[in-house]
Design a protein around this motif. Structure first.
Motif: not given
Length: 93
Positions: A23, A11, A19
């Motif tokens: 998250i 990440l 992402y």
């Protein structure tokens, strides 16, 4: 600490912007793992190939994304697809 771990892999800033969709769930998983007294491990990918521009060591793109909850110093680096190619990570586990 138990013999269990949560491993967060790749990440980093050079990953796609998508992402941000996950998250929040990743950070919830980190909170859960902390409460469960698990090891929290972060894996960073470094692209060492000369022909690429992403995941280069010592660049902003290779850093973990700023929204990621980093709660330990257990950050390991890999330069191949498998996290187990990192000798320091393999030694830790």
């Amino acid at each position: 600490m138990k013999n269990k771990a949560l491993v967060v892999i790749d990440l980093q800033n050079d990953i796609t912007k998508n992402y941000k969709k996950i998250i929040g769930q990743v950070n919830k998983a980190i909170d859960w793992a902390v409460a469960s007294e698990m090891h929290i491990i972060y894996i960073k990918h470094y692209n060492l190939s000369e022909k690429t521009r992403t995941f280069k060591p010592d660049t902003k793109g290779a850093e973990l994304v700023p929204e990621l909850k980093v709660v330990t110093d257990n950050v390991f680096e890999k330069s191949k697809a498998s996290a187990l190619t990192s000798e320091s990570f393999a030694g830790f586990i």
